[in-house]
Each structure stands twice: as C-alpha cells, then as structure tokens.
Design an enzyme around this catalytic site. Sequence first.
Site, PDB file in Angstrom:
ATOM      1  N   HIS A 176       0.872  -1.302  -0.221  1.00  0.00           N
ATOM      2  CA  HIS A 176      -0.035  -0.132  -0.079  1.00  0.00           C
ATOM      3  C   HIS A 176       0.893   1.236  -0.014  1.00  0.00           C
ATOM      4  CE1 HIS A 176      -1.604   3.308   2.755  1.00  0.00           C
ATOM      5  NE2 HIS A 176      -2.605   3.332   1.762  1.00  0.00           N
ATOM      6  N   GLY A 193     -17.959  12.973   1.345  1.00  0.00           N
ATOM      7  CA  GLY A 193     -18.835  12.681   0.158  1.00  0.00           C
ATOM      8  C   GLY A 193     -18.005  12.038  -1.135  1.00  0.00           C
ATOM      9  N   GLY A 194     -16.879  11.250  -0.843  1.00  0.00           N
ATOM     10  CA  GLY A 194     -15.927  10.704  -1.816  1.00  0.00           C
ATOM     11  C   GLY A 194     -16.999   9.633  -2.632  1.00  0.00           C
TER      12      GLY A 194
END
Length: 298
Positions: A104, A256-257
């Site tokens: 990652h 709000g992605g």
Amino acid sequence: MDKIAIKAYLVNLQESLCSSFSGCDDAVWQDDEWRRAEGGGGRSRVLADGRSIEKAGINISHIRGVSLPASATEHRPELAGCSFEAMGLSLVVHPQNPYVPTAHANVRFFIAEKDAADPIWWFGGGYDLTPYYGNIEDCRHWHQTAKAACDKFSEDFYPRFKRACDSYFYLPHREEPRGIGGLFFDDFNELGFDASFALMRSIGDSFIDAYLPIFERRCDQTFGQRERDFQLYRRGRYVEFNLVQDRGTLFGLQSGGRTESILMSLPPTANWVYNWQPDPDSAEAELYDRYLPPRDWL
C-alpha cells in the site's frame, strides 16, 4: 505554493506506476474518470484477475469542500469548519501468490482555509508492506529503500516516519500490527513548501524501487492450498484495518467521496476463521513471532 505542479506530479506518478505493473502482468487496467458534485473528481485505475496480480488499484483525486470532515480534524480541532482542498494518489496491490506481500502507498496534499489570505497546508503519505510469509531479505530491502528516500533530506526522518508507521498500521482490537511497516508522515510542512514537496516526491518515487524487486522475486514461487488459506485469513485483518481504523477511508466517506474508488483498497476475497491459531513452529507462526512485532530491520 504551486498546486498545479503537485497535480501534474500525481498524474505522472499514476501513469508511471501503472506502466511498471503492466510490465509484469497480462491483465489490462480498467480506467474510470469520475466527478464529485461538491467539487473536483479523480481517476481510478483498477487491474483484476491477472496472472500475478489478483487486484490492484491506483487512484488519483483532487477534491474541494466547504467543511473538513471529522476524520481530518480529529488531531487538528482548530481546523473544524474550514473549507478545504485535497489532492493525492493511493495505491494497493493484492498479489495472487501468498509469498508476495500486499503493498500500500499514498501521497497527498491538503489546504485548509478559514482566512483565504493565510491558508494552512501540509503534505502526507508513505507506504507499508503486509507479508503473509516473512522473508528477511525482502524486509531489509523494503526498509533500506524507504530510508534512502528520506536520508537525502534528514537522517532523522526515516526513524521518525518508521515509528509513526508502526504506530498507525496497528489493529488495537486484535493487538497486532498489520504488517512490517515502512513510512508514514502527516501534517508535514516543516521544510517549507518546496522541500516538503520534494520529500513527498522522493517517497512517492521510491515505492516502485522498494516493492517491484520483491514482487518479481516471489511471484512465481510454488504454493498450495495451505498458503492460500493463510493469505485469505490474513487479508481479513487488512479489511478490518481499512474499515475500522484507517483515517483515509473515513475521510473519503465522510467527505462524500466516490465509494467505489475509496473501497478499491479492499481485497477481492478474504476469510474469517473462528479462533484460528497457527501451528507451533510453523511458517505461519513465524509471521506472528518474528515479522509482525516492530523491530529495527536495518
């Protein structure tokens, strides 16, 4: 500060990373551009069901909002209610072979504004490695590369960012680390804009040097059902961290992605086995005993 240069760097880094992984797999990247109603958007690129990669995703985003979400102000309460602008790249690779670690990485830039004349800005990011079967050569290479990316700025940064990574990628409800760590930094602006941006670039650019040699060494190693079952079990820990602990996931959802892009980091398959314990003196037990506890890999 040059926000255009940051955005250009993120776009170029996504292209470079996708090209690097395309060279070691036969799958094709799915390309998905998206817009956000409140402001901004991004580009998600996902590769699935390849010969060597079960799932990989490399996202870039550039969003704006009228109020920072709670996950972004938890450690900076004075920024509550600020408008914000955020841009970044996030990457995850879930290999087919259990002997290849999951990796990652992310790099990001934030601006928060209460007063447009005096914005507050910072960089963040890093990378971490989640092996299923430990290998000392791989761990040392990973951390040596991370250290080299930091040392050109200060020899204090690698030990500091490593400690932060060990602390951050930890599952308190399991009382265990997620992997063998790497680098983690946030709220970083202490070098001034130009040098802080250069540090972020150095870390972002070093990821492929840290990970690709490990990937290529291990991706054709023979494995069986036992190793696959353990990989799926340990992937469950990855899911638990991302959904319960990760501030980036919480920030994306609270701001709000695009949910599809935010949850791209999750593996395609994982298992939860009730009260499973590794056999004593097994390779699986060695992961817990020798590799997961934080240590000086160098």
